[in-house]
Scaffold this active site. Structure first.
Site, PDB file in Angstrom:
ATOM      1  N   GLU A 174      -0.858   1.275  -5.346  1.00  0.00           N
ATOM      2  CA  GLU A 174      -0.615   0.043  -4.600  1.00  0.00           C
ATOM      3  C   GLU A 174      -0.656  -1.189  -5.500  1.00  0.00           C
ATOM      4  O   GLU A 174      -1.700  -1.496  -6.076  1.00  0.00           O
ATOM      5  CB  GLU A 174      -1.708  -0.100  -3.531  1.00  0.00           C
ATOM      6  N   HIS A 176       0.846  -1.209   0.000  1.00  0.00           N
ATOM      7  CA  HIS A 176       0.000   0.000   0.000  1.00  0.00           C
ATOM      8  C   HIS A 176       0.881   1.259   0.000  1.00  0.00           C
ATOM      9  O   HIS A 176       0.878   2.047   0.968  1.00  0.00           O
ATOM     10  CB  HIS A 176      -0.873  -0.070   1.261  1.00  0.00           C
TER      11      HIS A 176
HETATM   12  O1  TA6 Z   1      -6.250   1.359  -0.531  1.00  0.00           O
HETATM   13  C1  TA6 Z   1      -7.280   2.268  -0.393  1.00  0.00           C
HETATM   14  C2  TA6 Z   1      -8.003   2.025   0.917  1.00  0.00           C
HETATM   15  O2  TA6 Z   1      -8.504   0.725   0.978  1.00  0.00           O
HETATM   16  C3  TA6 Z   1      -9.063   3.096   1.084  1.00  0.00           C
HETATM   17  O3  TA6 Z   1     -10.367   2.609   0.923  1.00  0.00           O
HETATM   18  C4  TA6 Z   1      -8.775   3.778   2.389  1.00  0.00           C
HETATM   19  O4  TA6 Z   1      -9.660   3.570   3.379  1.00  0.00           O
HETATM   20  C5  TA6 Z   1      -7.334   3.344   2.657  1.00  0.00           C
HETATM   21  O5  TA6 Z   1      -7.085   2.144   2.022  1.00  0.00           O
HETATM   22  C6  TA6 Z   1      -6.768   3.411   4.062  1.00  0.00           C
HETATM   23  O6  TA6 Z   1      -7.196   2.385   4.892  1.00  0.00           O
HETATM   24  P1  TA6 Z   1      -6.752   2.371   6.406  1.00  0.00           P
HETATM   25  O7  TA6 Z   1      -7.324   1.113   6.996  1.00  0.00           O
HETATM   26  O8  TA6 Z   1      -5.244   2.373   6.429  1.00  0.00           O
HETATM   27  O9  TA6 Z   1      -7.289   3.635   7.031  1.00  0.00           O
END
Ligand code: TA6
Length: 281
Positions: free
Chosen positions: A253, A154
């Site tokens: 990502e 990510h």
């Molecule tokens: O990768 C995008 C995502 O899944 C978004 O939907 C957003 O919520 C982000 O990741 C962050 O997630 P987190 O659990 O780290 O707050």
């Protein structure tokens, strides 16, 4: 003995060679700083990031595993799985040459992991630090039965200004839009950022280029054709206490997500790789 330093509650290792430097927290095998010497940092880290036990750092490259996003049947389980908040073991730091260092970290199934996900596994993260940053996440099935995973590296990338930033390489690609929960959208031209973007792109088989007017960042994916793009914009970021300054971040990502959920047979492995590099314009 492994030499670590402490940021907040988290232990991390520092790696440096003739061309680059990095900081990697043992919780989550989470690289939260990478910089090619003489250039700006490649990874974004929130000014308000928390370095707290059991909480993923907001920035760098959290590892989403063994599921990406919400668990598909139990919403009480942690978003993006548990690998990013568990303590990993440092296996080795090896100098390949003056300009390349390899770091290996590992997470094995335990009573704690089995209470969240009922399979035995060995998860290895290989990080290669040079003029580019390469991360390979290897899932080995140590169970007696097959299992399926979704996962993501990510990456939070640092951009000059999200409003001036665009991504090349997505034209005509199908995507799922999480913001309005719509499937089968098709990207027309370059992707620009004027509002919240949260999308899962498919059929990505060439590198993506992120241009912000100052740098070109290249993201190459191996082991999947799925890439997730996220920027929360003002409305969502103002609700997230540990996310400062959404204008200078962009998540790109390398992932396996949605129906791209590889099944791994007993004793077999799956590898997801992301390779990040940047050049100044
Ligand atoms: O990768 C995008 C995502 O899944 C978004 O939907 C957003 O919520 C982000 O990741 C962050 O997630 P987190 O659990 O780290 O707050």
């Amino acid at each position: 003995m492994l030499k670590t330093a402490l940021q907040g509650q988290l232990e991390y290792i520092e790696v440096s060679n003739s061309v680059s430097e990095a900081k990697i927290a043992l919780q989550g095998a989470h690289i939260f700083h990478f910089k090619v010497k003489g250039k700006k940092p490649l990874l974004w880290l929130s000014d308000t990031a928390l370095f707290k036990t059991g909480k993923a750092i907001r920035g760098g490259i959290p590892i989403c595993w063994p599921w990406f996003g919400a668990h598909n049947s139990n919403k009480l389980l942690p978003n993006h799985g548990f690998a990013r908040t568990f303590l990993w073991e440092h296996i080795e730091t090896k100098s390949i040459s003056e300009a390349e260092t390899k770091v290996r970290l590992r997470l094995k199934s335990s009573e704690d992991s089995l209470s969240l996900w009922p399979y035995r596994f060995e998860l290895t993260l290989d990080i290669s630090l040079g003029t580019e940053l390469r991360l390979s996440l290897i899932t080995k099935n140590l169970d007696t039965q097959a299992f399926s995973i979704t996962n993501a590296l990510h990456s939070y990338l640092r951009v000059q200004d999200i409003n001036q930033t665009y991504i090349k390489g997505l034209n005509n690609k199908p995507y799922y839009n999480k913001v309005d929960n719509s499937f089968n959208n098709i990207q027309a031209g370059m992707l620009r950022f004027t509002q919240e973007v949260d999308r899962v792109y498919q059929d990505i088989n060439t590198p993506l280029q992120i241009q912000d007017g100052h740098d070109i960042i290249t993201v190459k994916t191996e082991g999947s054709e799925t890439v997730v793009i996220w920027n929360p914009a003002e409305a969502l970021s103002s609700k997230m206490a540990d996310l400062s300054d959404y204008q200078t971040m962009l998540c790109v990502e390398s992932a396996n997500a949605l129906e791209d959920a590889p099944t791994i047979q007993a004793n077999e492995s799956h590898c997801l790789t992301t390779v990040l590099s940047h050049e100044e314009l």
